[in-house]
Design a protein around this motif. Structure first.
Motif, PDB file in Angstrom:
ATOM      1  N   ARG A 161      -4.248  -2.232  -5.174  1.00 32.13           N
ATOM      2  CA  ARG A 161      -4.618  -0.879  -4.746  1.00 32.13           C
ATOM      3  C   ARG A 161      -5.801  -0.926  -3.784  1.00 32.13           C
ATOM      4  NH1 ARG A 161      -4.562   4.646  -6.441  1.00 32.13           N
ATOM      5  NH2 ARG A 161      -5.690   5.703  -4.782  1.00 32.13           N
ATOM      6  N   CYS A 162      -6.728  -1.837  -4.021  1.00 32.73           N
ATOM      7  CA  CYS A 162      -7.889  -1.986  -3.140  1.00 32.73           C
ATOM      8  C   CYS A 162      -7.448  -2.366  -1.729  1.00 32.73           C
ATOM      9  CB  CYS A 162      -8.830  -3.038  -3.717  1.00 32.73           C
ATOM     10  SG  CYS A 162     -10.503  -2.964  -3.067  1.00 32.73           S
ATOM     11  N   ILE A 163      -6.441  -3.230  -1.639  1.00 34.43           N
ATOM     12  CA  ILE A 163      -5.899  -3.616  -0.333  1.00 34.43           C
ATOM     13  C   ILE A 163      -5.256  -2.410   0.334  1.00 34.43           C
ATOM     14  CG2 ILE A 163      -4.152  -5.026   0.847  1.00 34.43           C
ATOM     15  CD1 ILE A 163      -4.620  -7.159  -1.330  1.00 34.43           C
ATOM     16  N   ILE A 164      -4.473  -1.644  -0.444  1.00 34.37           N
ATOM     17  CA  ILE A 164      -3.824  -0.442   0.093  1.00 34.37           C
ATOM     18  C   ILE A 164      -4.864   0.539   0.617  1.00 34.37           C
ATOM     19  CG2 ILE A 164      -2.342   1.522  -0.464  1.00 34.37           C
ATOM     20  CD1 ILE A 164      -0.844  -1.110  -0.663  1.00 34.37           C
ATOM     21  N   ASP A 165      -5.952   0.706  -0.131  1.00 33.24           N
ATOM     22  CA  ASP A 165      -6.981   1.681   0.245  1.00 33.24           C
ATOM     23  C   ASP A 165      -7.697   1.314   1.539  1.00 33.24           C
ATOM     24  OD1 ASP A 165      -6.392   3.237  -1.934  1.00 33.24           O
ATOM     25  OD2 ASP A 165      -8.068   2.540  -3.154  1.00 33.24           O
ATOM     26  N   ILE A 166      -7.669   0.034   1.891  1.00 34.29           N
ATOM     27  CA  ILE A 166      -8.341  -0.399   3.120  1.00 34.29           C
ATOM     28  C   ILE A 166      -7.785   0.317   4.348  1.00 34.29           C
ATOM     29  CG2 ILE A 166      -8.638  -2.370   4.702  1.00 34.29           C
ATOM     30  CD1 ILE A 166      -8.953  -4.154   2.235  1.00 34.29           C
ATOM     31  N   VAL A 167      -6.488   0.629   4.337  1.00 38.16           N
ATOM     32  CA  VAL A 167      -5.893   1.261   5.520  1.00 38.16           C
ATOM     33  C   VAL A 167      -6.262   2.737   5.624  1.00 38.16           C
ATOM     34  CG1 VAL A 167      -3.961  -0.368   5.463  1.00 38.16           C
ATOM     35  CG2 VAL A 167      -3.698   1.885   4.432  1.00 38.16           C
ATOM     36  N   GLY A 168      -6.824   3.305   4.546  1.00 39.14           N
ATOM     37  CA  GLY A 168      -7.369   4.664   4.612  1.00 39.14           C
ATOM     38  C   GLY A 168      -6.331   5.764   4.726  1.00 39.14           C
ATOM     39  N   ASN A 169      -5.182   5.588   4.049  1.00 40.53           N
ATOM     40  CA  ASN A 169      -4.142   6.617   4.074  1.00 40.53           C
ATOM     41  C   ASN A 169      -3.852   7.047   2.640  1.00 40.53           C
ATOM     42  OD1 ASN A 169      -1.608   8.005   4.099  1.00 40.53           O
ATOM     43  ND2 ASN A 169      -1.087   7.050   6.046  1.00 40.53           N
ATOM     44  N   PRO A 170      -4.366   8.206   2.204  1.00 43.39           N
ATOM     45  CA  PRO A 170      -4.196   8.653   0.815  1.00 43.39           C
ATOM     46  C   PRO A 170      -2.734   8.749   0.387  1.00 43.39           C
ATOM     47  CG  PRO A 170      -5.864   9.974   1.916  1.00 43.39           C
ATOM     48  CD  PRO A 170      -5.217   9.148   2.974  1.00 43.39           C
ATOM     49  N   MET A 171      -1.846   9.117   1.297  1.00 44.81           N
ATOM     50  CA  MET A 171      -0.436   9.227   0.946  1.00 44.81           C
ATOM     51  C   MET A 171       0.138   7.860   0.590  1.00 44.81           C
ATOM     52  SD  MET A 171       2.774  10.865   3.066  1.00 44.81           S
ATOM     53  CE  MET A 171       2.105  12.524   2.916  1.00 44.81           C
ATOM     54  N   VAL A 172      -0.229   6.844   1.371  1.00 42.37           N
ATOM     55  CA  VAL A 172       0.233   5.480   1.094  1.00 42.37           C
ATOM     56  C   VAL A 172      -0.300   5.016  -0.254  1.00 42.37           C
ATOM     57  CG1 VAL A 172       0.084   3.072   1.844  1.00 42.37           C
ATOM     58  CG2 VAL A 172       0.474   4.863   3.529  1.00 42.37           C
ATOM     59  N   SER A 173      -1.570   5.339  -0.537  1.00 37.90           N
ATOM     60  CA  SER A 173      -2.176   4.947  -1.810  1.00 37.90           C
ATOM     61  C   SER A 173      -1.448   5.602  -2.982  1.00 37.90           C
ATOM     62  CB  SER A 173      -3.659   5.331  -1.836  1.00 37.90           C
ATOM     63  OG  SER A 173      -4.382   4.610  -0.848  1.00 37.90           O
ATOM     64  N   SER A 174      -1.102   6.882  -2.855  1.00 30.63           N
ATOM     65  CA  SER A 174      -0.400   7.590  -3.922  1.00 30.63           C
ATOM     66  C   SER A 174       1.002   7.026  -4.136  1.00 30.63           C
ATOM     67  CB  SER A 174      -0.308   9.085  -3.600  1.00 30.63           C
ATOM     68  OG  SER A 174      -1.588   9.684  -3.605  1.00 30.63           O
ATOM     69  N   LEU A 175       1.674   6.711  -3.050  1.00 34.18           N
ATOM     70  CA  LEU A 175       3.011   6.128  -3.150  1.00 34.18           C
ATOM     71  C   LEU A 175       2.957   4.793  -3.875  1.00 34.18           C
ATOM     72  CD1 LEU A 175       4.438   6.893   0.411  1.00 34.18           C
ATOM     73  CD2 LEU A 175       5.317   7.789  -1.742  1.00 34.18           C
ATOM     74  N   TYR A 176       1.962   3.990  -3.530  1.00 34.67           N
ATOM     75  CA  TYR A 176       1.849   2.685  -4.177  1.00 34.67           C
ATOM     76  C   TYR A 176       1.536   2.855  -5.662  1.00 34.67           C
ATOM     77  CZ  TYR A 176       0.198  -1.786  -5.738  1.00 34.67           C
ATOM     78  OH  TYR A 176       0.046  -2.924  -6.474  1.00 34.67           O
ATOM     79  N   GLU A 177       0.632   3.757  -5.979  1.00 35.99           N
ATOM     80  CA  GLU A 177       0.233   3.976  -7.369  1.00 35.99           C
ATOM     81  C   GLU A 177       1.452   4.301  -8.238  1.00 35.99           C
ATOM     82  OE1 GLU A 177      -2.788   3.745 -10.047  1.00 35.99           O
ATOM     83  OE2 GLU A 177      -3.297   3.921  -7.934  1.00 35.99           O
ATOM     84  N   SER A 178       2.323   5.145  -7.716  1.00 38.37           N
ATOM     85  CA  SER A 178       3.513   5.507  -8.475  1.00 38.37           C
ATOM     86  C   SER A 178       4.511   4.356  -8.531  1.00 38.37           C
ATOM     87  CB  SER A 178       4.181   6.731  -7.844  1.00 38.37           C
ATOM     88  OG  SER A 178       3.355   7.859  -7.986  1.00 38.37           O
ATOM     89  N   LEU A 179       4.722   3.707  -7.410  1.00 34.96           N
ATOM     90  CA  LEU A 179       5.687   2.600  -7.363  1.00 34.96           C
ATOM     91  C   LEU A 179       5.318   1.512  -8.352  1.00 34.96           C
ATOM     92  CD1 LEU A 179       8.106   1.177  -6.051  1.00 34.96           C
ATOM     93  CD2 LEU A 179       6.557   0.315  -4.287  1.00 34.96           C
ATOM     94  N   ILE A 180       4.060   1.102  -8.354  1.00 37.87           N
ATOM     95  CA  ILE A 180       3.662   0.002  -9.240  1.00 37.87           C
ATOM     96  C   ILE A 180       3.650   0.454 -10.697  1.00 37.87           C
ATOM     97  CG2 ILE A 180       1.160   0.383  -9.123  1.00 37.87           C
ATOM     98  CD1 ILE A 180       3.038  -2.991  -9.150  1.00 37.87           C
ATOM     99  N   SER A 181       3.296   1.713 -10.960  1.00 40.60           N
ATOM    100  CA  SER A 181       3.284   2.185 -12.349  1.00 40.60           C
ATOM    101  C   SER A 181       4.701   2.218 -12.909  1.00 40.60           C
ATOM    102  CB  SER A 181       2.626   3.567 -12.451  1.00 40.60           C
ATOM    103  OG  SER A 181       3.407   4.559 -11.822  1.00 40.60           O
ATOM    104  N   TRP A 182       5.675   2.600 -12.081  1.00 38.55           N
ATOM    105  CA  TRP A 182       7.073   2.592 -12.522  1.00 38.55           C
ATOM    106  C   TRP A 182       7.519   1.170 -12.851  1.00 38.55           C
ATOM    107  CZ3 TRP A 182       8.698   5.852  -7.685  1.00 38.55           C
ATOM    108  CH2 TRP A 182       8.291   7.180  -7.875  1.00 38.55           C
ATOM    109  N   LEU A 183       7.143   0.218 -12.003  1.00 35.59           N
ATOM    110  CA  LEU A 183       7.551  -1.172 -12.218  1.00 35.59           C
ATOM    111  C   LEU A 183       6.902  -1.753 -13.476  1.00 35.59           C
ATOM    112  CD1 LEU A 183       7.428  -2.493  -8.539  1.00 35.59           C
ATOM    113  CD2 LEU A 183       9.464  -2.290  -9.966  1.00 35.59           C
ATOM    114  N   ILE A 184       5.608  -1.482 -13.660  1.00 39.95           N
ATOM    115  CA  ILE A 184       4.883  -2.032 -14.809  1.00 39.95           C
ATOM    116  C   ILE A 184       5.496  -1.553 -16.122  1.00 39.95           C
ATOM    117  CG2 ILE A 184       2.675  -1.983 -16.041  1.00 39.95           C
ATOM    118  CD1 ILE A 184       2.702  -3.852 -13.639  1.00 39.95           C
TER     119      ILE A 184
END
Length: 234
Positions: A161-184
Motif C-alpha cells: 500500500r505504501c508503494i501504491i500511495d507514492i503515486v498519489g492517486n486516492p482512487m488507485v489506493s482504494s482499488l488496491y485496498e479492496s483487491l488485496i483484502s478480497w484476496l487475503i
C-alpha cells in the motif's frame, strides 16, 4: 416474394421503478440536479411520474445503491456523488464469491500483478525521500513479523500500500485496498507461513529498486515477487 421470418423476440416490459430511476439518474448525470440538492417528496415524484409509492421508493433505493442519492429517515432525499468506495462496496460480494473458485482466484492474482507492476514503475520514478523513509519503516515491521501470520500479513499489505500511495492517486489506493483484502480473505495461512522470510527478502529487493530510482529493476522485482505468490496458490 415471401419474406423469411426474422428471429424477433418479444419486447421486455420495463418496470416502472426502473423508468423512474433512469429518468432521475439522467437529471443527476447532466447536472440538472447537483450534489446537495434535495429531490421532490415521494408524493411529488408519484404525481410527476404517475406511478405509485412502491415504484418511487424502489427507484430511490436503486439510486442510493449507486451512490447517487442519500436517503435519511425524516429528511428529504439528497443528491450525492458516487465515490470509489461506493463502487467497491457494491461489487465486494460478487468479488468474494468469484474468489471462492480457483480459476477466478488465479485471474484476480494476475490482475493484481498487472496492477502493481505498472504502479511500482511509476513509484520508482516519482518517489521522494519521505516516501522512501515510510517504505523503509514498513519494511522493518515486515522483517520483525515473519513468525506471526496476521502481523506479517498486515505489514505485507502496508508495504504494498505504501508503494501504491507514492503515486498519489486516492482512487488507485482504494482499488488496491479492496483487491488485496478480497484476496487475503481466501488465503490459507498454513500455505503462506513458510514463505514469509522469502517474501520479506523479495520486498527488500523491490525497496532497493525504488531507492535506486530504477523502474526496470522495480518492475522485474515486483513481477518475480508476485509470480512467487501465485505459485503458492497452485
Amino acid at each position: 416474394m415471401e419474406l423469411r421470418p426474422f428471429p424477433l423476440k418479444p419486447m421486455k416490459k420495463t418496470k416502472l421503478s426502473d423508468s423512474v430511476a433512469e429518468e432521475l439518474e439522467k437529471l443527476i448525470i447532466n447536472n440538472t440536479l447537483n450534489e446537495g440538492d434535495t429531490l421532490p417528496s415521494e408524493r411529488e415524484l408519484m404525481a410527476a411520474f404517475d406511478v405509485g409509492r412502491p415504484s418511487v421508493r424502489e427507484a430511490l433505493m436503486k439510486l442510493s445503491q449507486k451512490g447517487l442519492v442519500e436517503i435519511k429517515s425524516g429528511e428529504k432525499t439528497r443528491v450525492t456523488k458516487p465515490c470509489t468506495e461506493t463502487l467497491l462496496n457494491n461489487v465486494s460480494g460478487l468479488a468474494i464469491g468469484l474468489l471462492s473458485q480457483q480459476d477466478e482466484k488465479c485471474q484476480f492474482e494476475h490482475l493484481r500483478q498487472l496492477f502493481e507492476i505498472s504502479i511500482v514503475r511509476e513509484a520508482a520514478l516519482v518517489r521522494t525521500d519521505d516516501d522512501l523513509l515510510k517504505l523503509h519503516s514498513v519494511l522493518e515491521q515486515n522483517k520483525l513479523n515473519c513468525k506471526d501470520y496476521h502481523a506479517f500479513v498486515s505489514s505485507d499489505i502496508a508495504f504494498h500500500r505504501c508503494i501504491i500511495d507514492i503515486v498519489g492517486n486516492p482512487m488507485v489506493s482504494s482499488l488496491y485496498e479492496s483487491l488485496i483484502s478480497w484476496l487475503i480473505m481466501t488465503r490459507n495461512p498454513d500455505n503462506y507461513m513458510p514463505y514469509h522470510a522469502q517474501n520479506y527478502h523479495e520486498h527488500v529487493t523491490i525497496y532497493n529498486a525504488i531507492a535506486e530510482r530504477d523502474p526496470n529493476k522495480a518492475e522485474n522485482s515486483m513481477r518475480e515477487h508476485l509470480d512467487a505468490v501465485m505459485r503458492i496458490e497452485k
